[in-house]
Design a protein around this motif. Sequence first.
Motif: not given
Length: 229
Positions: A165-170, A172-186
């Motif tokens: 379970t995460i809290w999605p914050l932003a 993030v688009y990098t050269e090769r990947t697309l990621s989600v910066l989040a607060w991990c509740c675990f």
Amino acid sequence: MARSDRLLRLLQAMRVMPAPITAQRLAEETGVSLRSLYRDIDSLRAAGARIEGERGYGYRLIEDFALPPQTLTRAEIEALVLGLSEVRGMGDKALADAARSALAKISATLPDEAEQQVLHAVSLVYRPEPRTVGVDLETLREAAWRERAVEIAYVDQHGAESERTIWPLALVYTERTLSVLAWCCFRQDFRIFRGDRMRAARVTGDSFRPRRVPLLRDYLARLEARDSA
């Protein structure tokens, strides 16, 4: 659909579709009969839109009364085209569609010479291998804006599967990947989850408002402290 909404939809269709556009194609795009389409064209012209063309030949939007005229230098036009081209190559369909729409709106406010510079810009972006994402990015983006927790199924770099379970914050688009910066509740800490390793994402009814902005500030402060150490 209200008539005012229909006219705005017709305007947007004329901004983004290659001209000349047949009346039949415009009618299909706006969901009206040809008779209603011709009346809507006349209404837009009466309101101040410069629309060239006539029945049987197709139409072209020359001047858009709904948007104020813009004065941009050639370098500014190049920057806009390049930036929006980069957005279209991000692997995010919703943002790609928004980039096309934004460029069409901007082009519609430019004088003829500047509009030609948009169409024939020198700087372009080409990505032969677009970023891959395993889940609907619009779901994650909406959850971040609304500050709603998301349950994800995730596979790490070693192939281990987990549910978080995460809290999605932003996003993030990098050269090769697309990621989600989040607060991990675990883990009770910041984590970055790669989009191509997500197998599922479900928005829950749990809210973390108003934590998103303070958490982003904390994360940026951590980065600054690490870089200055």
